[in-house]
Design a protein around this motif. Sequence first.
Motif, mmCIF file in Angstrom:
data_model
loop_
_atom_site.group_PDB
_atom_site.id
_atom_site.type_symbol
_atom_site.label_atom_id
_atom_site.label_comp_id
_atom_site.label_asym_id
_atom_site.label_seq_id
_atom_site.Cartn_x
_atom_site.Cartn_y
_atom_site.Cartn_z
ATOM 1 N N GLY A 333 4.470 -24.601 37.287
ATOM 2 C CA GLY A 333 3.633 -25.650 36.717
ATOM 3 C C GLY A 333 2.410 -25.086 36.016
ATOM 4 O O GLY A 333 2.033 -25.553 34.928
ATOM 5 N N ASN A 334 1.799 -24.078 36.630
ATOM 6 C CA ASN A 334 0.620 -23.447 36.010
ATOM 7 C C ASN A 334 1.007 -22.722 34.722
ATOM 8 O O ASN A 334 0.282 -22.769 33.718
ATOM 9 N N ILE A 335 2.165 -22.050 34.753
ATOM 10 C CA ILE A 335 2.625 -21.337 33.553
ATOM 11 C C ILE A 335 2.974 -22.343 32.452
ATOM 12 O O ILE A 335 2.732 -22.104 31.262
ATOM 13 N N ARG A 336 3.525 -23.481 32.867
ATOM 14 C CA ARG A 336 3.896 -24.515 31.887
ATOM 15 C C ARG A 336 2.673 -24.995 31.119
ATOM 16 O O ARG A 336 2.738 -25.241 29.900
ATOM 17 N N ASN A 337 1.552 -25.110 31.814
ATOM 18 C CA ASN A 337 0.322 -25.521 31.136
ATOM 19 C C ASN A 337 -0.064 -24.500 30.059
ATOM 20 O O ASN A 337 -0.490 -24.868 28.960
ATOM 21 N N GLU A 338 0.099 -23.213 30.395
ATOM 22 C CA GLU A 338 -0.185 -22.166 29.401
ATOM 23 C C GLU A 338 0.798 -22.275 28.219
ATOM 24 O O GLU A 338 0.417 -22.100 27.061
ATOM 25 N N MET A 339 2.046 -22.569 28.557
ATOM 26 C CA MET A 339 3.088 -22.648 27.526
ATOM 27 C C MET A 339 2.804 -23.803 26.562
ATOM 28 O O MET A 339 2.924 -23.650 25.334
ATOM 29 N N VAL A 340 2.417 -24.938 27.114
ATOM 30 C CA VAL A 340 2.104 -26.104 26.283
ATOM 31 C C VAL A 340 0.931 -25.786 25.359
ATOM 32 O O VAL A 340 0.946 -26.126 24.157
ATOM 33 N N THR A 341 -0.092 -25.118 25.911
ATOM 34 C CA THR A 341 -1.264 -24.744 25.098
ATOM 35 C C THR A 341 -0.865 -23.807 23.964
ATOM 36 O O THR A 341 -1.283 -23.981 22.800
ATOM 37 N N ALA A 342 -0.020 -22.810 24.281
ATOM 38 C CA ALA A 342 0.415 -21.844 23.265
ATOM 39 C C ALA A 342 1.273 -22.520 22.199
ATOM 40 O O ALA A 342 1.138 -22.244 20.991
ATOM 41 N N ALA A 356 3.243 -12.789 16.199
ATOM 42 C CA ALA A 356 2.611 -12.550 17.511
ATOM 43 C C ALA A 356 2.388 -13.864 18.237
ATOM 44 O O ALA A 356 2.557 -13.951 19.468
ATOM 45 N N ASP A 357 1.992 -14.922 17.476
ATOM 46 C CA ASP A 357 1.797 -16.237 18.093
ATOM 47 C C ASP A 357 3.104 -16.743 18.691
ATOM 48 O O ASP A 357 3.132 -17.259 19.818
ATOM 49 N N LYS A 358 4.168 -16.586 17.922
ATOM 50 C CA LYS A 358 5.475 -17.085 18.385
ATOM 51 C C LYS A 358 6.002 -16.252 19.560
ATOM 52 O O LYS A 358 6.649 -16.789 20.475
ATOM 53 N N GLN A 359 5.717 -14.945 19.533
ATOM 54 C CA GLN A 359 6.156 -14.085 20.635
ATOM 55 C C GLN A 359 5.424 -14.437 21.921
ATOM 56 O O GLN A 359 6.003 -14.386 23.017
ATOM 57 N N LYS A 365 7.222 -18.694 27.963
ATOM 58 C CA LYS A 365 8.381 -19.508 28.338
ATOM 59 C C LYS A 365 9.326 -18.723 29.243
ATOM 60 O O LYS A 365 9.924 -19.272 30.186
ATOM 61 N N LYS A 366 9.478 -17.444 28.954
ATOM 62 C CA LYS A 366 10.341 -16.586 29.794
ATOM 63 C C LYS A 366 9.788 -16.537 31.224
ATOM 64 O O LYS A 366 10.544 -16.660 32.198
ATOM 65 N N SER A 367 8.469 -16.359 31.371
ATOM 66 C CA SER A 367 7.842 -16.325 32.699
ATOM 67 C C SER A 367 8.011 -17.662 33.403
ATOM 68 O O SER A 367 8.263 -17.722 34.612
ATOM 69 N N TYR A 368 7.889 -18.738 32.618
ATOM 70 C CA TYR A 368 8.054 -20.080 33.181
ATOM 71 C C TYR A 368 9.469 -20.269 33.720
ATOM 72 O O TYR A 368 9.680 -20.736 34.847
ATOM 73 N N ASN A 369 10.449 -19.888 32.919
ATOM 74 C CA ASN A 369 11.849 -20.039 33.336
ATOM 75 C C ASN A 369 12.151 -19.217 34.590
ATOM 76 O O ASN A 369 12.880 -19.668 35.483
ATOM 77 N N GLU A 370 11.609 -18.003 34.643
ATOM 78 C CA GLU A 370 11.853 -17.144 35.806
ATOM 79 C C GLU A 370 11.286 -17.762 37.087
ATOM 80 O O GLU A 370 11.958 -17.782 38.125
ATOM 81 N N ALA A 371 10.042 -18.267 37.011
ATOM 82 C CA ALA A 371 9.424 -18.885 38.191
ATOM 83 C C ALA A 371 10.174 -20.149 38.591
ATOM 84 O O ALA A 371 10.428 -20.398 39.784
#
Length: 441
Positions: A333-342, A356-359, A365-371
């Motif tokens: 959930g915390n990573i998702r917030n970062e993902m939405v912001t990015a 770089a922005d897209k990467q 998203k990769k970290s989010y999926n793993e968690a």
Amino acid sequence: MKKVILLATIAAFSTAGAYAQKYEDIKGALALGQTDKAKEAFDKNSTNEKFFTKPEGHILKAAVFASLAVDSSKAAEAEKNRTEADAALAKYKEMEPDMKLLEDPMYKNAPYNLYAAYFNAGINDINSKAYEPAFEKFKKTVDYSELLIAKKIMNKQMDTAAVYYTGLLAENTKHEEDALKYYTRIADAKIKDYNGTSYESVYQGLVRHYATKNDNANFEKYKALGKELYPQSEFFTYSMLDFAVGSSSNFNERLASLEKLLAASPEDYKANITLAEIIYDTLDSRKEGAVMPGNAAELETKMLAALNKASSLKPEEMQPYLLLGDHYQLKAGNIRNEMVTAETEVTKKGAKATAADKQKVADIKKSYNEAYDIAKTNYEKAAEMFAKMPSLDATQKRTYRLIAGNIAEYYSYKIEDAKAADRDKFVALEKKWDDIFVKLR
């Protein structure tokens, strides 16, 4: 030459006889209770060093000064007199280790009066709240009681009260090893109380001490003795783990205690799961205003290691899977917030968004999926256990329902980016868990 030797021998006997008479004069005054007169005679005769050539000179000095030490009319000089008597008796023992002269009724009074003098002085210190000096005096009291018992001047196996108070004073003045020594004597003798005073605190102190030292053998020994003597006391039902957790309300102290316990017993399931729980309550706190600790990454590593160890020790236990599922769900959930912001930033930039922005979005998203994947995997393990239970109480049903809802949401998310074959599979799994969620309502 023979005449010279004979004369020297005669002189020696003459001196010894003279001093033997002087000894008797001093003893006689003491026997009549004439302490001042005995002291006067001692002062007159002891200036000659020959007075102390025999052990009796030293025990006689001890007898005189010990008698003065318990004289209430000479309270101002009591400490000086105690010290003089104590040193004299020590010198006597050095010269005559078997202390045979203590068979003399008059000389028996020397250690007995010293015992009384130190005891009374110690009590006065306690009443004045001078606990450190009191401790030193009670140590002397116990030493003299042991001498009196050994010489059958005191008819008991142990001066229980003196030993107890010395241990108590040692504990209160932070002399831990001394407290241990005195308390152990009482506990090993299985003494429950004395003159109406319960000694439960003695056994509690020993149990607490060995808990902090992770000495399981002695912990169990004194816990068993305490349980035997005080069967109504809840204290002696506590485990080593209870002491590790309950010894402090401070998180770092509790953590240190548990880590020490685990260092000694790494295969202890309860210790592992408890360590994980207290870290979880800190990292994933639901308390309002909770602040993430600066060493969160280090704590997470310790928590995950403890949870994985716990699940390996008892794979049939659900708690490790629930905690792992909850932790990674919150983390996702915390990573998702970062993902939405990015993602929002990339959308705002439009064509100006860089590789770089897209990467950055892709990495988050990769970290989010793993968690999220780890959360789902552990939730499914817990759900499998719930499904096998013949019946569920209200709490279990509520937990199972929440898990089913979380898993259904996970598959709903997976549908978004899934290709045809996977999409159908994820749709079916979402429906399965959503049906369970509805059924448990």
